[in-house]
Design a protein around this motif. Sequence first.
Motif, PDB file in Angstrom:
ATOM      1  N   LEU A 106       5.277  -8.068  -6.368  1.00 15.58           N
ATOM      2  CA  LEU A 106       5.607  -9.072  -7.395  1.00 15.58           C
ATOM      3  C   LEU A 106       4.740 -10.339  -7.378  1.00 15.58           C
ATOM      4  O   LEU A 106       4.185 -10.709  -8.417  1.00 15.58           O
ATOM      5  CB  LEU A 106       7.101  -9.433  -7.309  1.00 15.58           C
ATOM      6  CG  LEU A 106       7.605 -10.475  -8.293  1.00 15.58           C
ATOM      7  CD1 LEU A 106       7.636  -9.921  -9.706  1.00 15.58           C
ATOM      8  CD2 LEU A 106       8.999 -10.956  -7.908  1.00 15.58           C
ATOM      9  N   GLU A 109       1.351 -10.052  -8.976  1.00 21.99           N
ATOM     10  CA  GLU A 109       1.310  -9.985 -10.437  1.00 21.99           C
ATOM     11  C   GLU A 109       1.147 -11.380 -11.032  1.00 21.99           C
ATOM     12  O   GLU A 109       0.586 -11.549 -12.112  1.00 21.99           O
ATOM     13  CB  GLU A 109       2.595  -9.339 -10.978  1.00 21.99           C
ATOM     14  CG  GLU A 109       2.713  -7.874 -10.594  1.00 21.99           C
ATOM     15  CD  GLU A 109       4.083  -7.303 -10.916  1.00 21.99           C
ATOM     16  OE1 GLU A 109       4.858  -7.941 -11.645  1.00 21.99           O
ATOM     17  OE2 GLU A 109       4.379  -6.197 -10.424  1.00 21.99           O
ATOM     18  N   ILE A 110       1.666 -12.394 -10.335  1.00 20.44           N
ATOM     19  CA  ILE A 110       1.569 -13.764 -10.822  1.00 20.44           C
ATOM     20  C   ILE A 110       0.264 -14.405 -10.359  1.00 20.44           C
ATOM     21  O   ILE A 110      -0.466 -15.020 -11.129  1.00 20.44           O
ATOM     22  CB  ILE A 110       2.741 -14.618 -10.266  1.00 20.44           C
ATOM     23  CG1 ILE A 110       4.075 -13.926 -10.496  1.00 20.44           C
ATOM     24  CG2 ILE A 110       2.718 -16.020 -10.856  1.00 20.44           C
ATOM     25  CD1 ILE A 110       4.468 -13.790 -11.926  1.00 20.44           C
ATOM     26  N   VAL A 111      -0.021 -14.229  -9.065  1.00 23.76           N
ATOM     27  CA  VAL A 111      -1.111 -14.979  -8.438  1.00 23.76           C
ATOM     28  C   VAL A 111      -2.470 -14.326  -8.682  1.00 23.76           C
ATOM     29  O   VAL A 111      -3.478 -14.999  -8.875  1.00 23.76           O
ATOM     30  CB  VAL A 111      -0.828 -15.096  -6.919  1.00 23.76           C
ATOM     31  CG1 VAL A 111      -2.025 -15.643  -6.193  1.00 23.76           C
ATOM     32  CG2 VAL A 111       0.387 -15.970  -6.690  1.00 23.76           C
TER      33      VAL A 111
END
Lengths: 269, 252
Positions: A106, A109-111
Motif C-alpha cells: 500500500l 502505491e502512494i510514495v
Amino acid sequence: MIRGETIENLIEIKGARHAYQTASGPLPVLDGLEVAVPAGTFAAVVGPSGCGKSTLTKLVAGLMKPDEGEVWLHGEPVTGPRKTVGMAFQNPVLLEWRTILENVILPLEIVAPKMSGKDRIARAMELLEMVGLSGFENKRPSELSGGMRQRASLCRSIVHKPEVLILDEPFGALDAFTREDLWQTMRDLRAAEPFTAVLITHDLRESVFLGDQVIVLSGRPARTQYVMDVDLPADRTLDVLFTKQAADMLHILRDQIKIAQGRDVEGQA
Amino acid sequence: MLRKIATPVLAVLIFLGLWEMLVWANGWPNYKMASPSDLPPAFWKYKELFLVMGWQTLWRTVVGLFLAVVVGTLIGMIIGFSKLARDALYPLLVGFNAIPKATLVPVISLIFIGQHDFNTILMAFMISFFPIAVSVGIGLSTLEPEYRDILRALGASRFTIFRKIALPKTLPEFFGALKVSATLAFIGTNLVEIVSPHGRGLGALFKSGETNGDYPLMFAVLIALAFLGIVLYYAVIFLERVFAGWADREGR
C-alpha cells in the motif's frame, strides 16, 4: 557511522508546547518537550498514561503542528506530512479487502507510483520473509493471528524505506511471549533497514531492549523529564534483560515513572 | 450447493401448502382469500400482461434504485465527511423520510402531470435513498483515524484516502442498506402504479383486478411482486459477493 564523528540528529523537537482546544477550555498536553534522535538510532519514549505521547508521534509525522517550538527532520523544519515517514500503531489497521502482500505494498502505491508491480512485490516479499510471514502473503488479515497481523503492519510501515519510523505502542495489545518475539523481529529489522525510530511504549523492558535511548516524559502536560542512554550492545538478546546492568536501568526508569506520576520515591528526593 | 437451493425452495413449498390448507379448512371462497391453486390459472390467463407489466415495474424500480444509490451515496459522503453537513442535513433527511410516501403521490402527480414513468421512478428513488445515505454516512464517519493516518502521514490526498480506504471499507454497510432499499423501491413503484393508475405496471394490473372483481388475479400480482423482489434481492447479493466478498467470513 564512524565513532567520534559529530552525529547528526535526524529527529529534533525543540521546546514544543501544545494545547488541545476542548469544550472546557484549552487542555495543555506538551510543555517543553525536547527530543533529539541521532540518525540510525532508536528512541523509546515512556511516560504515564495520557501524557501526550501520541501527540508526539503526530508532531514527528507532520500530522499536526505544535503551538510553540519546532520539529526538525533531517535538518529541515516539518511543515506537513512527508513521504519519508512510516507509521505503525497498536491496532495493526490492515485493510480487510486486501491480501497481506497487497497490504504491505500500500505505501508504495502512494510514495512510488512509478515503481513496477514486480519490484513492489519483490520488496514486500523480502520484508515478509524477514518477519517470518513467507507463505502467508496471499492470506487475508482475518486469517492471521494478532502477532502475525502486527508483523505485517510492521512490514507495511517500512516497505517504502522511510527515514523515520514512528511506532505507537505496536506491541501493546499482544500477549507477553508474542511481544518478546516481536521485539526480536524489530531488532532484526533494525539491523537490516536504515530507519531512525521513535517507539512509544508503556513497557520499560521493551524500551531498554529496543532503545538506544529512553526518554521519560512527565505527566500531562508533558515535558522531557529524563533521558537515559542505553549502553547495551546492538545485537542484544533477551538474556540481556536479566543482567545487573539492565536491572539497574529498569530500576532508574521505574523511579522516574513514579516521579512522572507525581508519587514519592523511597530513598530519593 | 444443492442444499443451498433446496432449503429455500422447500420452505416456499411448505408455505404454499399451509396457505392452501388454511383456505381449504376454512372453506373460504376465492373472493375472500385466493388459494395457491387459483394462481396458476390466473397467471396463465394473463401471461402476456404479466410479462409486459412485470417488465414495466421492474425497469422503473431498478432505475429508481440506481438513482437512490447515486444520490444516497453522495449524501452519505457529505454527511460522513462533514460534521457541519451532518448537523444540518439529518433533521431534514429524517423529517422527509418520516412523511408517508403515499401522501406524496398526488403531490408529484400534480407537479409532473402525465409524466408517469418519471413519477414512478421518482417515488421509487424517494422511498429508497434514505437507508443508503445513512449507512454510507455512518460508515465514513466511524472510520478509525489510524486508517486515515497510515496514508495521510505519507501525504496522500483526501481523494486517494477515500478511494483506497474509506470507500472499500464502507462497502459492507452499503450493501446491507442496498438490500433494504431494493425491496423498498418496489413499494415506491407500486404506490404510484396503484394510487395513480395509468395502465402500466403490476400495480395497474392489481388495480384492474380489483375493479373487475378478479380476486385470483390480485393475489397473482402480489406473488409476482414478491418474486420480482426476490430476484432483485439476489441480484444485490450477487453484486455484494463480487465487490465485498472479503467481508464474508463464513466458514472461517
